[in-house]
Design an enzyme around this catalytic site. Structure first.
Site, mmCIF file in Angstrom:
data_model
loop_
_atom_site.group_PDB
_atom_site.id
_atom_site.type_symbol
_atom_site.label_atom_id
_atom_site.label_comp_id
_atom_site.label_asym_id
_atom_site.label_seq_id
_atom_site.Cartn_x
_atom_site.Cartn_y
_atom_site.Cartn_z
ATOM 1 C CE LYS A 185 -3.842 -2.399 0.581
ATOM 2 N NZ LYS A 185 -4.995 -2.469 -0.300
ATOM 3 C CE LYS A 211 -3.580 -9.779 -3.031
ATOM 4 N NZ LYS A 211 -4.056 -8.388 -3.040
ATOM 5 C CG ASN A 212 1.776 -7.115 -7.903
ATOM 6 O OD1 ASN A 212 1.970 -7.677 -8.947
ATOM 7 N ND2 ASN A 212 2.699 -6.369 -7.333
ATOM 8 C CG ASP A 213 -4.037 -3.813 -3.504
ATOM 9 O OD1 ASP A 213 -3.993 -2.917 -2.664
ATOM 10 O OD2 ASP A 213 -4.899 -4.722 -3.482
ATOM 11 C CD GLU A 214 -7.833 -4.808 -5.163
ATOM 12 O OE1 GLU A 214 -6.967 -5.328 -4.445
ATOM 13 O OE2 GLU A 214 -8.555 -3.876 -4.796
ATOM 14 C CG HIS A 306 -7.925 -10.000 -5.432
ATOM 15 N ND1 HIS A 306 -9.070 -9.262 -5.607
ATOM 16 C CD2 HIS A 306 -7.335 -9.516 -4.314
ATOM 17 C CE1 HIS A 306 -9.165 -8.355 -4.643
ATOM 18 N NE2 HIS A 306 -8.131 -8.488 -3.847
ATOM 19 C CG HIS A 340 -8.571 -12.740 -1.401
ATOM 20 N ND1 HIS A 340 -8.120 -11.661 -0.695
ATOM 21 C CD2 HIS A 340 -7.541 -13.098 -2.209
ATOM 22 C CE1 HIS A 340 -6.873 -11.362 -1.052
ATOM 23 N NE2 HIS A 340 -6.503 -12.236 -1.973
ATOM 24 C CE LYS A 348 -10.432 -3.206 2.832
ATOM 25 N NZ LYS A 348 -9.338 -2.397 2.281
#
Ligand code: CAP
Ligand code: MG
Ligand code: MG
Length: 505
Positions: A185, A211-214, A306, A340, A348
């Site tokens: 992030k 991990k890379n973010d989506e 993802h 996931h 969250k």
């Protein structure tokens, strides 16, 4: 006590009698076409011919429950809105059939002859049938696929996972705890070298998996090839300094097949050793074809599903769509190594223990109870010679039962992410009931007051505390990074209570 039991039994009997008489009235209300899609006397739906589904269905104003269910069974198998003259004896055998109703709870059980589906194991094809056009039908005001059951002979046609969390555990040397990961992030906006820096900090802080973010792709400020190159350098440095193996999950989602493969090959050509990289795919937005392509082309790589956008189908308040359990079962069938499955409301994202933990357990186990079906992912009944003969003769893409009589689809591991932080690891493990998962914490690591490296260390310390059976508060007395994390992340309310309240709301 006995009196109460008798009364309860009598009440139950009266309800079912009332329900049965309602259903027999509904049967009389069916038109000729609808009658072709119901068989409330279907003997042994689990005889191996059918994939079974349970839907929550609220009919549109013009239909009763059974009429709407038959219309849905027609549209999701061989039919359309009128009976066509071109129907044949064989095509009718391929009709899906409503075989059970629960009027009180608006539930419908439908059996699909699995010969309907594209041979060779095509998930996209099944989804197009059972949650395709039907989600747009006027005859249903609410239609949600809650659970699905695959017969053993159908399971044999599907790849299932190849490289699993067990292989990743062996590579990392991590066994009796979750694999501890992060998502870099801010979600987007770092340059390739800044991105790699954060990976290095997490890995040297003690984390296993990044991990890379989506949405990570080939943005001009973070060119893909540079990101891969710098991550490799960061990983090599971190492995040297910590003496521990590390893993990076690269998002290979792309606009087209060739670009996706180009990204996979770029990663493999960058010198990452087997086991040190995973391929992340945005399975909903890139599609099931991408998921199955990666599984078939790279059986020695962890395929990380993802599920961005899944909420449109799965959110509990959505009346139209399918459950997290159904999505997760399809991911296992497709061969994802992990998907996931949600934080059961502890993090969250909207979710609940009933939904998220059921999904997580069903993709891990060999035989697990879903919302309605107990799914065995394993052993073909040895005594059932016919099934074995059919499977052997089937021209599916891979021959099965050739030389073994044990054939279980490997596990697909839950990836637990979304608003988690070191103070929530133990509460989640308690809801989950096991540690066989990967957890990836984004803000939960990078928002730590002392930054990523300390955030990683706080995560490691919270896991150590769990393993020692010590509260994080107690452990924090001698572990500064965890103490700072607790101060920063502690919510007033107890996350479990919050999850339960969420579930009730
Ligand atoms: C988590 C995450 C993941 C979510 C997806 C995010 O970041 O990177 O994409 O976990 O939800 O972008 O939100 P944080 P799910 O750890 O900072 O929340 O896992 O439920 O599919
Ligand atoms: Mg994300
Ligand atoms: Mg989540």
């Amino acid at each position: 006590m006995v009196k109460k039991k008798i009364i309860r039994k009598k009440v139950k009997k009266d309800i079912s009698k009332k329900e049965n008489s309602e259903i027999s009235k509904m049967i009389k209300s069916l038109n000729e076409k609808q009658r072709g899609y119901v068989d409330l006397k279907l003997k042994n739906p689990k005889n191996g011919e059918y994939m079974l589904c349970v839907f929550h269905l609220i009919p549109g104003v013009k239909h009763n429950m059974l009429q709407a269910a038959c219309e849905m069974a027609a549209e999701s198998s061989t039919g359309t809105n009128f009976l066509v003259k071109t129907e044949t004896k064989f095509s009718k055998e391929m009709n899906a059939r409503v075989y059970k109703l629960d009027l009180k709870n608006n539930l419908v059980w439908v059996a699909y002859p699995w010969r309907l589906f594209d041979r060779g194991g095509n998930i996209q094809n099944i989804i197009t049938y059972v949650v395709g056009n039907v989600l747009g039908m006027k005859e249903a005001r609410a239609l949600k696929l809650l659970d699905i059951w695959f017969p053993p002979t159908m399971l044999e046609q599907y790849d299932g996972p190849s490289y699993t969390i067990d292989d990743m555990r062996k590579y990392l040397g991590v066994y009796d705890r979750p694999i501890l990961g992060t998502i870099i992030k801010p979600k987007m906006g770092l340059t390739s070298s800044e991105y790699a820096e954060v990976c290095y900090d997490f890995w040297t802080g003690g984390g296993d998996f990044v991990k890379n973010d989506e949405p990570q792709a080939n943005q001009d400020f973070c060119p893909y090839d540079k990101m891969v190159k710098y991550v490799k350098e960061a990983m090599d440095k971190a492995v040297r300094e910590t003496g521990k193996k590390k893993v990076h999950s690269f998002n290979v989602s792309a606009s087209d097949y060739d670009t996706m493969i180009e990204r996979c090959e770029m990663i493999r050509d960058a010198g990452f050793e087997k086991g040190s990289y995973a391929f992340l795919i945005d399975g909903i937005t890139a599609g099931w074809m991408a998921v199955q392509t990666l599984r078939r082309k790279y059986p020695e790589v962890f395929i990380h599903f993802h599920r961005a956008s899944h909420g449109a189908y799965t959110r509990p308040e959505n009346p139209i769509g399918f459950s997290v359990l159904v999505l997760s079962k399809f991911a296992r069938l497709a061969g994802a190594s992990g998907i996931h499955t949600g934080t059961a409301g502890v993090g969250k994202m909207q979710g609940s223990p009933k939904e998220d933990v059921t999904a997580a357990k069903n993709i891990l186990g060999v035989k697990e109870m879903g919302h309605f079906f107990e799914q065995s992912w394993g052993r073909i009944p040895e005594n059932d010679e016919d099934l074995i003969r059919i499977v052997k003769e089937d021209h599916a893409h891979h021959v099965t039962l050739e030389d073994d009589n044990w054939r279980s689809m490997k596990k697909c591991c839950p990836i637990i992410s979304g608003g988690l932080n070191p103070t929530l690891l133990k509460p989640f493990i308690e809801v989950m009931g096991n540690t066989d998962f990967i957890t990836t914490m984004g803000a939960g690591v990078h928002a730590h007051p002392k930054g990523t490296k300390k955030g990683a260390t706080a995560l490691v310390q919270s896991c150590e505390a769990y393993k020692k059976g010590i509260s994080i508060e107690e452990y924090a007395k001698t572990h500064k990074e965890l103490e700072e994390a607790i101060k920063f992340f502690t919510k007033k309310k107890n996350p479990i209570k919050e999850a339960e309240e969420n579930e009730k709301s």
